[in-house]
Design an enzyme around this catalytic site. Structure first.
Site, PDB file in Angstrom:
ATOM      1  N   ASP A 192       0.872  -1.168   0.000  1.00  0.00           N
ATOM      2  CA  ASP A 192       0.000   0.000   0.000  1.00  0.00           C
ATOM      3  C   ASP A 192       0.909   1.217   0.000  1.00  0.00           C
ATOM      4  OD1 ASP A 192      -1.743   2.068   0.538  1.00  0.00           O
ATOM      5  OD2 ASP A 192      -2.522   1.207   2.402  1.00  0.00           O
ATOM      6  N   ASN A 210      -0.249   4.222  -0.733  1.00  0.00           N
ATOM      7  CA  ASN A 210      -1.101   5.345  -0.350  1.00  0.00           C
ATOM      8  C   ASN A 210      -1.009   6.536  -1.307  1.00  0.00           C
ATOM      9  OD1 ASN A 210      -2.894   4.993   1.915  1.00  0.00           O
ATOM     10  ND2 ASN A 210      -1.063   4.458   3.081  1.00  0.00           N
ATOM     11  N   HIS A 264      -9.266  -2.554   1.778  1.00  0.00           N
ATOM     12  CA  HIS A 264      -8.399  -2.827   0.625  1.00  0.00           C
ATOM     13  C   HIS A 264      -8.764  -4.176   0.016  1.00  0.00           C
ATOM     14  CE1 HIS A 264      -5.222   0.296   1.122  1.00  0.00           C
ATOM     15  NE2 HIS A 264      -5.677   0.292   2.364  1.00  0.00           N
TER      16      HIS A 264
END
Length: 192
Positions: free
Chosen positions: A81, A83, A181
């Site tokens: 991840d 982001n 997610h």
């Protein structure tokens, strides 16, 4: 590959602020002819406020040269991840998110630099250069974001070119919802 020994597991990358947050685990697979790493990374989110956004920028400032040093000595795939939704196609409501963490011009420029002059491949986009609504890996828990597919592509496989060249298939698993997610899986073929 050789059998993993404890010295083949690297936890952390900066011996400081971000190692305390547990953001980097690297498995090294070395043979006499090749050096490979598989990395699990979790980049900071800046969505909780300006202090965390500044921490995210510090992280990115450290991460870019770290990845360049690593690339100079071994091939790798970084899974995780990050982001950041890199391009407009990577989130549903890109117009209204241009000032929000995860889609700021600075964050997007960092990914652009990494995937151009940095020589790191965004493996999903290598395989699926034009997808939009099917590329999302994260949905806010607010409102009906998941039900309405108002998502962001925040989860990546970032790889050195030699390993990225083996990428053949991609799947974002949405048959069951585990969290905000969805897992992204890339199938690689390194037999040639």
């Amino acid at each position: 590959y050789t059998r993993l020994e404890p010295s083949d597991v690297i936890v952390g990358f900066d011996v400081g602020e971000f190692d305390a947050e547990g953001r980097w685990v690297e498995l090294r697979f070395d043979t006499p002819h090749r050096k490979h790493s598989i990395i699990s990374a979790y980049f900071p989110s800046g969505s909780s406020g300006e202090e965390r956004q500044q921490a995210k920028f510090r992280f990115l400032d450290l991460m870019y040269p770290h990845l360049q040093r690593l690339k100079a000595e071994r091939d790798f795939i970084l899974c995780g991840d990050i982001n950041i939704a890199h391009k407009e196609a990577d989130l549903k409501n890109w117009r209204s998110n241009q000032k929000n963490s995860g889609f700021t011009p600075e964050e997007r420029a960092w990914v652009t630099k990494l995937t151009t002059e940095g020589g790191i491949v965004d493996v999903y986009r290598q395989l699926e250069p034009d997808t939009t609504d099917t590329c999302y890996t994260w949905w806010s828990n607010r409102g009906q974001a998941y039900a309405n597919n108002v998502g962001w592509r925040l989860d990546y496989h970032l790889a050195t070119p030699a390993l990225a060249a083996g990428a053949r298939t991609v799947d974002i698993y949405k048959a069951a919802k585990f969290s905000d997610h969805a897992p992204i899986t890339i199938g690689y073929d390194w037999t040639t």
